[in-house]
Motif scaffolding. Structure first.
Motif, mmCIF file in Angstrom:
data_model
loop_
_atom_site.group_PDB
_atom_site.id
_atom_site.type_symbol
_atom_site.label_atom_id
_atom_site.label_comp_id
_atom_site.label_asym_id
_atom_site.label_seq_id
_atom_site.Cartn_x
_atom_site.Cartn_y
_atom_site.Cartn_z
ATOM 1 N N ILE A 140 0.871 -1.210 -0.074
ATOM 2 C CA ILE A 140 0.084 0.006 -0.011
ATOM 3 C C ILE A 140 0.814 1.351 -0.092
ATOM 4 C CG2 ILE A 140 -0.219 -0.293 2.552
ATOM 5 C CD1 ILE A 140 -2.963 1.112 -0.032
ATOM 6 N N GLN A 141 2.032 1.214 0.820
ATOM 7 C CA GLN A 141 2.882 2.548 0.594
ATOM 8 C C GLN A 141 3.407 2.790 -0.534
ATOM 9 O OE1 GLN A 141 2.822 4.622 3.338
ATOM 10 N NE2 GLN A 141 1.561 3.099 4.429
ATOM 11 N N ASP A 142 3.926 1.969 -1.397
ATOM 12 C CA ASP A 142 4.322 2.067 -2.450
ATOM 13 C C ASP A 142 3.382 2.534 -3.379
ATOM 14 O OD1 ASP A 142 6.814 0.989 -1.945
ATOM 15 O OD2 ASP A 142 6.257 -0.903 -2.577
ATOM 16 N N VAL A 143 1.988 2.252 -3.531
ATOM 17 C CA VAL A 143 0.839 2.649 -4.304
ATOM 18 C C VAL A 143 0.562 4.143 -3.869
ATOM 19 C CG1 VAL A 143 -1.604 2.404 -4.513
ATOM 20 C CG2 VAL A 143 -0.262 0.347 -4.567
ATOM 21 N N LEU A 144 0.524 4.279 -2.513
ATOM 22 C CA LEU A 144 0.507 5.714 -2.142
ATOM 23 C C LEU A 144 1.697 6.807 -2.613
ATOM 24 C CD1 LEU A 144 -0.930 4.851 1.186
ATOM 25 C CD2 LEU A 144 -2.388 5.823 -0.568
ATOM 26 N N ILE A 145 2.861 6.272 -2.892
ATOM 27 C CA ILE A 145 3.733 6.997 -3.261
ATOM 28 C C ILE A 145 3.571 7.440 -4.853
ATOM 29 C CG2 ILE A 145 6.343 7.272 -3.698
ATOM 30 C CD1 ILE A 145 6.610 5.782 -0.704
ATOM 31 N N GLU A 146 3.193 6.308 -5.523
ATOM 32 C CA GLU A 146 3.357 6.284 -6.969
ATOM 33 C C GLU A 146 2.222 7.252 -7.397
ATOM 34 O OE1 GLU A 146 3.239 2.645 -9.923
ATOM 35 O OE2 GLU A 146 1.330 2.770 -9.048
ATOM 36 N N SER A 162 -10.877 12.380 -13.254
ATOM 37 C CA SER A 162 -10.355 13.383 -12.284
ATOM 38 C C SER A 162 -9.293 13.361 -11.463
ATOM 39 C CB SER A 162 -11.726 13.820 -11.743
ATOM 40 O OG SER A 162 -11.510 14.929 -10.986
ATOM 41 N N PHE A 163 -8.541 14.377 -11.328
ATOM 42 C CA PHE A 163 -7.334 14.479 -10.419
ATOM 43 C C PHE A 163 -7.997 14.673 -8.950
ATOM 44 C CE2 PHE A 163 -3.598 16.378 -8.077
ATOM 45 C CZ PHE A 163 -2.736 15.313 -8.653
ATOM 46 N N GLU A 164 -9.164 14.702 -8.679
ATOM 47 C CA GLU A 164 -9.810 14.716 -7.576
ATOM 48 C C GLU A 164 -9.796 13.399 -6.722
ATOM 49 O OE1 GLU A 164 -13.878 16.028 -7.661
ATOM 50 O OE2 GLU A 164 -12.998 18.122 -8.601
ATOM 51 N N ILE A 165 -9.546 12.420 -7.542
ATOM 52 C CA ILE A 165 -9.514 10.951 -6.893
ATOM 53 C C ILE A 165 -8.237 11.090 -6.142
ATOM 54 C CG2 ILE A 165 -8.060 9.871 -8.774
ATOM 55 C CD1 ILE A 165 -10.001 7.513 -8.346
ATOM 56 N N VAL A 166 -7.279 11.717 -6.431
ATOM 57 C CA VAL A 166 -6.064 11.825 -5.522
ATOM 58 C C VAL A 166 -6.237 12.577 -4.267
ATOM 59 C CG1 VAL A 166 -3.659 12.706 -5.576
ATOM 60 C CG2 VAL A 166 -4.424 11.667 -7.641
ATOM 61 N N ALA A 167 -7.389 13.515 -4.204
ATOM 62 C CA ALA A 167 -7.594 14.294 -3.093
ATOM 63 C C ALA A 167 -8.397 13.329 -2.357
ATOM 64 C CB ALA A 167 -8.370 15.375 -3.453
ATOM 65 N N ARG A 168 -9.338 12.560 -2.819
ATOM 66 C CA ARG A 168 -10.343 11.585 -2.037
ATOM 67 C C ARG A 168 -9.232 10.742 -1.325
ATOM 68 N NH1 ARG A 168 -13.574 12.282 -6.477
ATOM 69 N NH2 ARG A 168 -13.127 10.050 -7.219
ATOM 70 N N ALA A 194 -6.089 10.797 -0.615
ATOM 71 C CA ALA A 194 -5.393 11.499 0.432
ATOM 72 C C ALA A 194 -6.003 11.838 1.741
ATOM 73 C CB ALA A 194 -4.709 12.693 -0.177
ATOM 74 N N THR A 195 -7.524 11.844 1.434
ATOM 75 C CA THR A 195 -8.288 12.103 2.532
ATOM 76 C C THR A 195 -8.559 11.031 3.345
ATOM 77 O OG1 THR A 195 -9.430 14.292 1.524
ATOM 78 C CG2 THR A 195 -10.744 13.106 3.308
ATOM 79 N N SER A 196 -8.866 9.838 2.446
ATOM 80 C CA SER A 196 -8.841 8.430 3.220
ATOM 81 C C SER A 196 -7.898 8.157 4.188
ATOM 82 C CB SER A 196 -9.418 7.532 2.421
ATOM 83 O OG SER A 196 -10.602 7.448 1.650
ATOM 84 N N THR A 197 -6.659 8.388 3.328
ATOM 85 C CA THR A 197 -5.251 7.934 3.991
ATOM 86 C C THR A 197 -5.129 8.844 5.455
ATOM 87 O OG1 THR A 197 -4.218 7.449 1.890
ATOM 88 C CG2 THR A 197 -2.888 7.732 3.599
ATOM 89 N N THR A 198 -5.432 10.206 5.363
ATOM 90 C CA THR A 198 -5.321 10.823 6.413
ATOM 91 C C THR A 198 -6.259 10.360 7.713
ATOM 92 O OG1 THR A 198 -4.633 12.667 5.213
ATOM 93 C CG2 THR A 198 -5.515 13.133 7.253
ATOM 94 N N ASN A 199 -7.368 10.224 7.079
ATOM 95 C CA ASN A 199 -8.326 9.500 8.324
ATOM 96 C C ASN A 199 -7.947 8.414 8.861
ATOM 97 O OD1 ASN A 199 -10.059 11.606 7.515
ATOM 98 N ND2 ASN A 199 -11.565 10.592 6.128
ATOM 99 N N ILE A 200 -7.393 7.344 7.905
ATOM 100 C CA ILE A 200 -6.883 5.988 8.584
ATOM 101 C C ILE A 200 -5.892 6.280 9.362
ATOM 102 C CG2 ILE A 200 -5.488 4.005 7.853
ATOM 103 C CD1 ILE A 200 -7.180 4.228 5.134
ATOM 104 N N LYS A 201 -4.899 7.100 9.228
ATOM 105 C CA LYS A 201 -3.694 7.546 10.167
ATOM 106 C C LYS A 201 -4.174 7.965 11.407
ATOM 107 C CE LYS A 201 -0.141 8.196 6.690
ATOM 108 N NZ LYS A 201 0.922 9.132 5.839
ATOM 109 N N LEU A 202 -5.222 9.059 11.289
ATOM 110 C CA LEU A 202 -5.803 9.471 12.577
ATOM 111 C C LEU A 202 -6.274 8.391 13.305
ATOM 112 C CD1 LEU A 202 -6.715 11.804 14.480
ATOM 113 C CD2 LEU A 202 -8.684 12.123 12.804
#
Length: 168
Positions: A42-48, A63-69, A71-79
């Motif tokens: 997963i970490q490699d995918v998040l970097i790529e 849409s490039f908005e998929i990257v934002a979504r 990123a938001t999910s990843t931030t939520n998971i970390k929290l």
């Protein structure tokens, strides 16, 4: 009381999930089994993804908005993982503390039961009746151990008897 090393807990004593209140969900029983989970790599995918999608989003028709979504999910998971780590540690400490205090209480029960028995034997036999439940409670471990020993001895005798029956 068992002699186990114990030290005062100095970690977080309260877990405040208020910061995560808008991203917390209570699923129906068993619903978690139907959900997909992060896999190895997963970490490699998040970097790529950010650079690859920046270059190829139009070509892919996304849409490039998929990257934002993502990123938001990843931030939520970390929290949530941070909150979960703190909560797990607090649960561990609470369970260990219960075990520690139960052990102390059991030791006190045993000491009191011995005192009751000695007093009944030396001074006042009527004292045992007042502590009947305590004495029965403390004795149950020994009663179970004796029953287990008896059962094991009977099984050993039975096995020895069967071995004798098969001797040529």
């Amino acid at each position: 009381m068992a002699h186990v090393p114990a030290s005062q807990f100095t970690g977080k004593l309260s877990i405040d999930a208020t910061a995560a209140k808008d991203i917390l969900f209570d699923l129906a029983p068993g619903a978690g089994r139907m959900l997909k989970h992060a896999q190895e790599g997963i970490q490699d995918v998040l970097i790529e993804l950010p650079s690859a999608l920046t270059k190829y989003a139009a070509t892919l028709g996304v849409s490039f908005e998929i990257v934002a979504r993502i990123a938001t999910s990843t931030t939520n998971i970390k929290l949530l993982e941070e909150q979960l780590g703190d909560a797990r540690k607090l649960v561990e400490v609470l369970e260990e503390s219960i075990a520690y205090h139960e052990d102390q209480r059991e030791a006190e029960f045993s000491q009191l039961a011995e005192t009751v028995k000695r007093t009944a034997a030396r001074k006042d036999p009527t004292v045992e009746a007042a502590f009947e439940k305590l004495l029965k409670y403390v004795a149950q471990v020994g009663v179970k151990a004796a029953a287990t020993r008896r059962k094991n001895e009977e099984a050993a005798r039975a096995a020895a008897g069967k071995a004798d029956d098969h001797t040529p």
